[in-house]
Design an enzyme around this catalytic site. Structure first.
Site, PDB file in Angstrom:
ATOM      1  N   LYS A   1       0.821  -1.219   0.000  1.00 53.22           N
ATOM      2  CA  LYS A   1       0.000   0.000   0.000  1.00 53.22           C
ATOM      3  C   LYS A   1       0.857   1.272   0.000  1.00 53.22           C
ATOM      4  CE  LYS A   1      -2.439  -1.229   3.716  1.00 53.22           C
ATOM      5  NZ  LYS A   1      -3.468  -1.139   4.788  1.00 53.22           N
TER       6      LYS A   1
ATOM      7  N   LYS B   1       2.843   2.177   2.504  1.00 56.84           N
ATOM      8  CA  LYS B   1       2.874   2.693   3.875  1.00 56.84           C
ATOM      9  C   LYS B   1       4.019   2.060   4.653  1.00 56.84           C
ATOM     10  CE  LYS B   1      -1.784   3.611   5.370  1.00 56.84           C
ATOM     11  NZ  LYS B   1      -2.862   3.120   6.229  1.00 56.84           N
TER      12      LYS B   1
END
Length: 134
Positions: A44, A46
């Protein structure tokens, strides 16, 4: 038993997270939290401050949470809902509409976020604070 599930990274645990978990638990009797793994967070884009294991430990200490499971990919939500006999999927309203396809299996509820707090905001504030201290 009314089974509720929600998903997230839950990094730098804060009162907005607690507020969401409390409201999710109020919708049922058993709350499952799908916690994004470090590997899934990388997919993602992140990076978490705390590792998956530490974030899991924090969530397991919260009274509202009955079970923590690893979230390893986007596609697993449908499988989790079916296999775990989930009645309600709860997500923050920043995801509104994104999981409506699961309405064939369970009720989908988008709860308002706590507007004045977020992990991203905490990280930005800490960065600014650190820059000012140099």
């Amino acid at each position: 038993m009314i089974r509720v599930i929600t998903y997230g990274t839950f990094d730098l645990l804060h009162y907005g997270h607690i507020h969401l978990l409390r409201r999710a638990k109020e919708l049922g009797t058993y709350l499952i939290v799908g916690l994004s793994t470090d590997q899934f967070n990388a997919v993602k884009g992140k990076t978490s401050y705390f590792s998956y294991e530490h974030r899991k430990m924090l969530l397991e200490a919260i009274t509202y949470v009955d079970e923590v499971i690893p979230e390893e990919c986007w596609e697993q939500k449908e499988r989790d809902v079916i296999e775990r006999n989930v009645n309600i999927l709860v997500m923050g309203d920043d995801w509104k509409g994104k999981f409506d396809y699961l309405k064939r299996f369970c009720k989908v509820v988008y709860l308002p976020r706590t507007p004045e707090i977020s992990t991203s905001q905490i990280k930005m504030d800490l960065y600014k604070l650190g820059s000012n201290m140099l």
